[in-house]
Design a protein around this motif. Structure first.
Motif, PDB file in Angstrom:
ATOM      1  N   ILE A   1       0.955  -1.338   0.006  1.00  0.00           N
ATOM      2  CA  ILE A   1       0.039  -0.003  -0.065  1.00  0.00           C
ATOM      3  C   ILE A   1       0.830   1.306   0.097  1.00  0.00           C
ATOM      4  CG2 ILE A   1      -1.810   1.144   1.239  1.00  0.00           C
ATOM      5  CD1 ILE A   1      -2.737  -1.423   2.590  1.00  0.00           C
TER       6      ILE A   1
ATOM      7  N   GLY B   1       2.602   3.887  -3.523  1.00  0.00           N
ATOM      8  CA  GLY B   1       3.610   3.315  -4.343  1.00  0.00           C
ATOM      9  C   GLY B   1       4.385   4.490  -4.511  1.00  0.00           C
TER      10      GLY B   1
ATOM     11  N   LYS C   1      -2.877   5.613  -3.973  1.00  0.00           N
ATOM     12  CA  LYS C   1      -3.772   6.730  -4.096  1.00  0.00           C
ATOM     13  C   LYS C   1      -3.545   7.629  -5.069  1.00  0.00           C
ATOM     14  CE  LYS C   1      -4.633   8.884   0.026  1.00  0.00           C
ATOM     15  NZ  LYS C   1      -4.457   9.969   1.015  1.00  0.00           N
ATOM     16  N   ALA C   2      -2.322   7.956  -5.629  1.00  0.00           N
ATOM     17  CA  ALA C   2      -2.292   8.626  -6.617  1.00  0.00           C
ATOM     18  C   ALA C   2      -1.958   7.873  -7.693  1.00  0.00           C
ATOM     19  CB  ALA C   2      -1.253   9.750  -6.517  1.00  0.00           C
TER      20      ALA C   2
ATOM     21  N   ILE D   1       9.254  11.834  -3.756  1.00  0.00           N
ATOM     22  CA  ILE D   1      10.475  12.081  -4.565  1.00  0.00           C
ATOM     23  C   ILE D   1       9.637  12.187  -5.996  1.00  0.00           C
ATOM     24  CG2 ILE D   1      11.868  10.834  -3.405  1.00  0.00           C
ATOM     25  CD1 ILE D   1      11.544   8.303  -5.377  1.00  0.00           C
TER      26      ILE D   1
ATOM     27  N   MET E   1      14.833  13.684  -6.659  1.00  0.00           N
ATOM     28  CA  MET E   1      15.347  14.257  -5.170  1.00  0.00           C
ATOM     29  C   MET E   1      16.857  14.570  -5.535  1.00  0.00           C
ATOM     30  SD  MET E   1      14.149  13.018  -1.932  1.00  0.00           S
ATOM     31  CE  MET E   1      13.078  14.270  -2.461  1.00  0.00           C
TER      32      MET E   1
ATOM     33  N   ALA F   1      -6.218   3.440   0.543  1.00  0.00           N
ATOM     34  CA  ALA F   1      -6.713   2.204   1.482  1.00  0.00           C
ATOM     35  C   ALA F   1      -7.335   3.055   2.539  1.00  0.00           C
ATOM     36  CB  ALA F   1      -5.410   1.582   1.776  1.00  0.00           C
TER      37      ALA F   1
ATOM     38  N   THR G   1       2.972   4.233   3.070  1.00  0.00           N
ATOM     39  CA  THR G   1       1.946   5.554   2.952  1.00  0.00           C
ATOM     40  C   THR G   1       2.621   6.703   3.365  1.00  0.00           C
ATOM     41  OG1 THR G   1       0.747   5.177   4.953  1.00  0.00           O
ATOM     42  CG2 THR G   1      -0.230   4.029   2.898  1.00  0.00           C
TER      43      THR G   1
ATOM     44  N   ARG H   1      11.873  20.101  -5.389  1.00  0.00           N
ATOM     45  CA  ARG H   1      10.955  21.365  -5.326  1.00  0.00           C
ATOM     46  C   ARG H   1      11.167  22.423  -6.465  1.00  0.00           C
ATOM     47  NH1 ARG H   1       6.790  20.383  -4.117  1.00  0.00           N
ATOM     48  NH2 ARG H   1       6.019  22.413  -3.035  1.00  0.00           N
TER      49      ARG H   1
ATOM     50  N   HIS I   1      12.609  12.012   8.953  1.00  0.00           N
ATOM     51  CA  HIS I   1      13.238  13.077   9.384  1.00  0.00           C
ATOM     52  C   HIS I   1      13.216  13.038  10.691  1.00  0.00           C
ATOM     53  CE1 HIS I   1      11.587  14.322   5.339  1.00  0.00           C
ATOM     54  NE2 HIS I   1      12.714  14.948   5.309  1.00  0.00           N
TER      55      HIS I   1
ATOM     56  N   ALA J   1       7.290   0.249   5.804  1.00  0.00           N
ATOM     57  CA  ALA J   1       8.526   0.821   5.433  1.00  0.00           C
ATOM     58  C   ALA J   1       8.471   2.246   5.235  1.00  0.00           C
ATOM     59  CB  ALA J   1       9.021   0.314   4.112  1.00  0.00           C
TER      60      ALA J   1
ATOM     61  N   ASP K   1       8.815   6.407   5.652  1.00  0.00           N
ATOM     62  CA  ASP K   1       8.591   7.452   6.516  1.00  0.00           C
ATOM     63  C   ASP K   1       7.609   7.246   7.473  1.00  0.00           C
ATOM     64  OD1 ASP K   1      10.435   9.308   5.235  1.00  0.00           O
ATOM     65  OD2 ASP K   1       8.799  10.649   4.201  1.00  0.00           O
TER      66      ASP K   1
HETATM   67  C1  LIG Z   1      10.291  18.096   0.014  1.00  0.00           C
HETATM   68  C2  LIG Z   1      11.311  16.909   0.493  1.00  0.00           C
HETATM   69  C3  LIG Z   1      12.679  16.939   0.285  1.00  0.00           C
HETATM   70  C4  LIG Z   1      13.270  15.684   0.626  1.00  0.00           C
HETATM   71  N1  LIG Z   1      14.670  15.689   0.491  1.00  0.00           N
HETATM   72  C5  LIG Z   1      15.615  14.488   0.701  1.00  0.00           C
HETATM   73  C6  LIG Z   1      16.728  14.692   0.363  1.00  0.00           C
HETATM   74  O1  LIG Z   1      17.303  15.385  -0.220  1.00  0.00           O
HETATM   75  N2  LIG Z   1      17.405  13.467   0.442  1.00  0.00           N
HETATM   76  C7  LIG Z   1      16.880  12.492   1.184  1.00  0.00           C
HETATM   77  O2  LIG Z   1      17.291  11.315   1.405  1.00  0.00           O
HETATM   78  N3  LIG Z   1      15.491  12.451   1.714  1.00  0.00           N
HETATM   79  C8  LIG Z   1      14.951  13.582   1.553  1.00  0.00           C
HETATM   80  N4  LIG Z   1      13.498  13.636   1.648  1.00  0.00           N
HETATM   81  C9  LIG Z   1      12.937  12.243   2.341  1.00  0.00           C
HETATM   82  C10 LIG Z   1      12.605  11.365   1.397  1.00  0.00           C
HETATM   83  O3  LIG Z   1      11.951  11.736   0.310  1.00  0.00           O
HETATM   84  C11 LIG Z   1      11.406  10.284   2.026  1.00  0.00           C
HETATM   85  O4  LIG Z   1      12.045   9.987   3.179  1.00  0.00           O
HETATM   86  C12 LIG Z   1      11.099   9.388   1.368  1.00  0.00           C
HETATM   87  O5  LIG Z   1      10.818   9.552  -0.016  1.00  0.00           O
HETATM   88  C13 LIG Z   1      10.081   8.552   1.930  1.00  0.00           C
HETATM   89  O6  LIG Z   1       9.438   7.332   1.185  1.00  0.00           O
HETATM   90  P1  LIG Z   1       7.828   6.779   1.557  1.00  0.00           P
HETATM   91  O7  LIG Z   1       7.929   5.604   0.551  1.00  0.00           O
HETATM   92  O8  LIG Z   1       7.991   6.559   2.831  1.00  0.00           O
HETATM   93  O9  LIG Z   1       7.075   7.845   1.241  1.00  0.00           O
HETATM   94  P2  LIG Z   1       6.375   8.359  -0.386  1.00  0.00           P
HETATM   95  O10 LIG Z   1       7.585   8.201  -1.363  1.00  0.00           O
HETATM   96  O11 LIG Z   1       5.925   9.791  -0.085  1.00  0.00           O
HETATM   97  O12 LIG Z   1       5.373   7.536  -0.726  1.00  0.00           O
HETATM   98  C14 LIG Z   1       4.145   7.529   0.314  1.00  0.00           C
HETATM   99  C15 LIG Z   1       2.870   7.056  -0.898  1.00  0.00           C
HETATM  100  O13 LIG Z   1       1.821   6.590  -0.356  1.00  0.00           O
HETATM  101  C16 LIG Z   1       0.681   6.935  -0.855  1.00  0.00           C
HETATM  102  N5  LIG Z   1      -0.488   6.806   0.041  1.00  0.00           N
HETATM  103  C17 LIG Z   1      -0.643   7.581   0.963  1.00  0.00           C
HETATM  104  N6  LIG Z   1      -1.952   7.150   1.512  1.00  0.00           N
HETATM  105  C18 LIG Z   1      -2.356   6.261   0.930  1.00  0.00           C
HETATM  106  C19 LIG Z   1      -3.380   5.319   0.877  1.00  0.00           C
HETATM  107  N7  LIG Z   1      -4.221   5.537   2.051  1.00  0.00           N
HETATM  108  N8  LIG Z   1      -3.726   4.524   0.046  1.00  0.00           N
HETATM  109  C20 LIG Z   1      -2.807   4.483  -0.861  1.00  0.00           C
HETATM  110  N9  LIG Z   1      -1.698   5.134  -1.232  1.00  0.00           N
HETATM  111  C21 LIG Z   1      -1.459   5.987  -0.148  1.00  0.00           C
HETATM  112  C22 LIG Z   1       1.103   8.393  -1.265  1.00  0.00           C
HETATM  113  O14 LIG Z   1       0.115   8.858  -2.396  1.00  0.00           O
HETATM  114  C23 LIG Z   1       2.638   8.331  -1.779  1.00  0.00           C
HETATM  115  O15 LIG Z   1       2.836   7.868  -3.109  1.00  0.00           O
HETATM  116  C24 LIG Z   1      12.846  14.682   1.313  1.00  0.00           C
HETATM  117  C25 LIG Z   1      11.302  14.929   1.421  1.00  0.00           C
HETATM  118  C26 LIG Z   1      10.494  15.870   1.036  1.00  0.00           C
HETATM  119  C27 LIG Z   1       9.095  15.899   1.323  1.00  0.00           C
END
Ligand SMILES: Cc1cc2nc3c(=O)[nH]c(=O)nc-3n(C[C@H](O)[C@H](O)[C@H](O)COP(=O)(O)OP(=O)(O)OC[C@H]3O[C@@H](n4cnc5c(N)ncnc54)[C@H](O)[C@@H]3O)c2cc1C
Ligand code: SF4
Ligand code: SF4
Lengths: 77, 577
Positions: B16, B18, B43-44, B52, B56, B161, B197, B323, B355, B376, B378
């Motif tokens: 859940i 992507g 979700k998207a 990302i 990044m 979800a 997520t 960004r 973070h 896994a 954030d």
């Molecule tokens: C602006 C910004 C800058 C950053 N810069 C850096 C950097 O320079 N270097 C670095 O190492 N890290 C950086 N980070 C941190 C890093 O990007 C994140 O730690 C990492 O990408 C998190 O991955 P993730 O899979 O947990 O979340 P994400 O990649 O955000 O994925 C979560 C996904 O879950 C989906 N989702 C949410 N809720 C639901 C639901 N209910 N049902 C289905 N899908 C859902 C969302 O749509 C999203 O696609 C940055 C973060 C941000 C926001």
């Protein structure tokens, strides 16, 4: 509780002369992570339907005809 | 099988989310066993979803041989996080960090290399060297998408979800969700589930008041945290909020990792450096906050002393990657890095282990406290994980989930539970009038700012909790006019859950820790005798939100003399200054 409509100026602009949504393109609508771009029923072109934008820019970057411009939302400008 | 005329979809492994961790988890599961059915639900749209979405600009926490050892990394993050970490999980990340970089490199992700072809590591942290720039990092999502297709992962876009399903023995059994464009529900039965997520990024309200101007991708609104909670999983250290230093009114990092190695720094109004180290930690944020509130505030990003070509290099990275609307923001205000310092501020609060350290409790195998459920990225509790940690734990969870699913038969579903959830999903669109999700969201997030944002004060947080619970009472009036508003209506319910969790977790820990993240004015000291624990937050047998303590596992790496290094953040002025 009754509901009122309130107006808001949206950050994303679609150039209707360039947009080829009427030819079947939905790229910007497909990629938007917040799902706020839709086809405008009146014009058949893409438009921003909801003011819920992360100004992240995939819509602009992926548009095949450069029709999309992402501006910074007014509250932040 | 059908429930309420809705066909139940079967898969072996369900992922859940992507964004970053999710695609890696799905690809890993397929690499482990190509015969498994692996579904990735988003979700998207996985092409451009998550943090990302536009790429990044660097790896913030890379452990690269020749520059740092896994032991040094584990020690640094333990110190940066005031001792409350699960070192076995940090160690699993640290040892897999380099093989993951090489894997991504072989997939075509470009990292910066020096003249000798070695990874061009930069020092940003207080002690060691862990930052690896990726100025051409804008294509990460494309590369992941190609891998998903090549490995035949089944992708379901535009479904959110809403709840996890369990079998009668308490093992994970799948999920239920809803299509964000048609409002059609979806029921998925799975032998193992991986959640990725992202952060709970729509908890606090940005100072601009724009609901979607959050640091985190606003699609990450804490659904995963809420779903894990309702499924009975433990969450950990939620009071260790995420608060980041950003540009004032613009949600881009300022940015220590890009400008720091090139000579930029965080300064006060007089152009003076006031923190020793720009690496994001609670202690750094506390000094930032103090400066912001002081007579030498506010705080600025200082670049105007740099050479023209350095500034151009910075602009190229910051205005095309991650960004990319940042350049437009500056243009609109006539701000040029060459001419003046750029005003900074602190972000809204959220939960994010990428973070800080708050999230769903996971161990070094990515396992939560619900058998068969892995987390896994954030949303999981491994501290300071950032993007590379999301990839590594995506991989770890992919492996663990395949192992769990191996011996599992088709799970039994709880039809009564599904029935109740379908009603919850359908309710907002059945109401012709009431309270729109936007208003309810604004209100609860405004309460988070007013009452929970540090500095935290007991009586204020108690009032905040009371007010948040009062918003919850309004849920029977929540209404949605179309499927899109229904998505927001489901999201606001997760946001309310997260707000309640944030209040209760913050009230539970009666000490201050993690600098600004849990700066509790009426308990200003760190109290290791009572609080050298992870805090737990969970649903108890009576369905109530409860708190508890989880012992910190024995350290694999002792901290030695450097254990207080992150307490010494403020630049010491010379006695004659
Ligand atoms: C602006 C910004 C800058 C950053 N810069 C850096 C950097 O320079 N270097 C670095 O190492 N890290 C950086 N980070 C941190 C890093 O990007 C994140 O730690 C990492 O990408 C998190 O991955 P993730 O899979 O947990 O979340 P994400 O990649 O955000 O994925 C979560 C996904 O879950 C989906 N989702 C949410 N809720 C639901 C639901 N209910 N049902 C289905 N899908 C859902 C969302 O749509 C999203 O696609 C940055 C973060 C941000 C926001
Ligand atoms: S991507 Fe461009 S051409 Fe396609 S629908 Fe959107 S605006 Fe129109
Ligand atoms: S900038 Fe991002 S959130 Fe805004 S419309 Fe484009 S893709 Fe969607």
């Amino acid at each position: 509780m009754p509901i009122a409509n309130h107006h808001s100026s949206v950050p994303v602009i679609v150039d209707e002369d360039k947009c080829i949504a009427d030819k079947g393109c939905t790229v910007c609508i497909d990629v938007c992570p917040l799902d706020v771009l839709w086809i405008n029923e009146d014009t058949g072109k893409a438009h921003m339907k909801y003011d819920e934008c992360w100004y992240c820019m995939p819509c602009e970057a992926d548009c095949p005809t450069d029709a999309v411009t992402v501006n910074i939302p007014y509250l932040l400008r | 099988m059908e429930i309420n005329n809705i066909p139940v979809i079967d898969t072996d492994i369900l992922v859940i989310g992507g964004g970053t961790a999710g695609p890696m988890a799905a690809v890993t599961a397929k690499e482990q066993n190509p015969d498994l059915n692996v579904m990735l639900l988003e979700k998207a749209n996985v092409k451009r979803s998550g943090a990302i979405s536009m790429g990044m600009d660097g790896l913030n926490n890379a452990v690269v041989p020749g520059h740092a050892t896994p032991e040094q990394y584990v020690k640094e993050i333990t110190i940066a996080n005031d001792g409350i970490v699960h070192q076995p999980a940090l160690m699993a990340y640290a040892t897999r960090s380099f093989p993951m970089i090489e894997k991504l490199d072989s997939w075509g992700v470009h990292f910066q290399k020096d003249e000798t072809g070695d990874y061009d590591m930069k020092k940003v942290h207080h002690l060691g060297t862990y930052v690896l720039p990726m100025p051409e990092g804008h294509n990460v999502k494309k590369i992941l998408y190609r891998r998903l297709r090549r490995n035949r992962v089944q992708i379901e876009n535009r479904y959110t979800a809403t709840r996890l399903l369990k079998d009668p023995d308490g093992n994970i059994a799948g999920m239920i969700g809803v299509n964000t464009r048609t409002a059609e529900p979806i029921i998925i039965r799975a032998k193992a589930v991986i959640m990725a997520t992202g952060a709970a990024g729509r908890l606090g309200l940005p100072t601009s008041g724009y609901l979607f101007g959050t640091y985190e991708n606003p699609a990450n609104n804490g659904d995963g945290h809420a779903m894990a909670y309702h499924a009975g999983a433990d969450l950990a250290n939620l009071e260790c909020f995420q608060i980041n230093p950003l540009l004032k009114d613009y949600n881009g990092p300022a940015c220590a990792y890009v400008t720091g190695p090139l000579g930029g720094f965080t300064s006060n109004a007089f152009g003076e450096r006031f923190i020793e180290c720009d690496y994001w930690s609670g202690q750094m944020m506390l000094e930032f906050f103090k400066e912001l509130e002081s007579g030498t505030g506010p705080v600025f990003l200082k670049l105007d002393h740099l050479a023209e070509e350095t500034i151009q290099e910075i602009e190229t990275v910051l205005h095309t990657n991650e960004r990319p609307s940042r350049g437009r923001f500056h243009e609109g205000r006539d701000v040029n890095y060459r001419q003046r310092m750029v005003e900074m501020h602190i972000s809204e609060v959220g939960f994010c282990s990428g973070h800080s350290a708050s999230g769903v409790w996971t161990d070094e195998t990515g396992a939560t406290t619900v058998p068969g459920l892995y987390c896994a990225g954030d949303m999981a509790s491994v501290a300071h994980n950032y993007m590379l940690g999301a990839f590594v734990y995506g991989q770890i969870c992919g492996e663990s989930a395949v192992e769990f699913a191996k011996s599992r038969r088709e799970p039994v579903l709880d039809e009564a539970f599904i029935q109740t959830e379908l009603e919850r999903i359908q309710a907002p669109m059945k109401r012709a009038d009431g309270i729109p999700p936007e208003q309810m969201e604004y209100k609860v997030r405004r309460l988070v700012n007013d009452y929970l944002q540090p500095p935290k004060v007991t009586r204020k947080m108690e009032i905040g909790l009371e007010r948040i619970l009062a918003v919850r009472e309004d849920l029977p009036q929540l209404c949605a006019r179309d499927p899109h508003e229904l998505l927001r209506a489901m999201e606001v319910q997760s946001i309310i859950d997260c707000a309640e969790m944030a209040a209760r977790a913050s009230l539970y820990r009666t000490e201050s820790r993690w600098g600004l993240y849990h700066y509790r004015v009426d308990y200003p000291e760190q109290d290791d005798s009572e609080w050298f624990y992870h805090s737990r937050l969970f649903k108890d047998e009576n369905g109530q939100m409860a708190s508890g303590k989880r012992p910190v596992a024995d350290y694999l790496v002792p901290l030695g003399d450097e254990k207080d290094a992150y307490r010494k953040m403020r630049v010491q002025k010379a006695a004659n200054a």
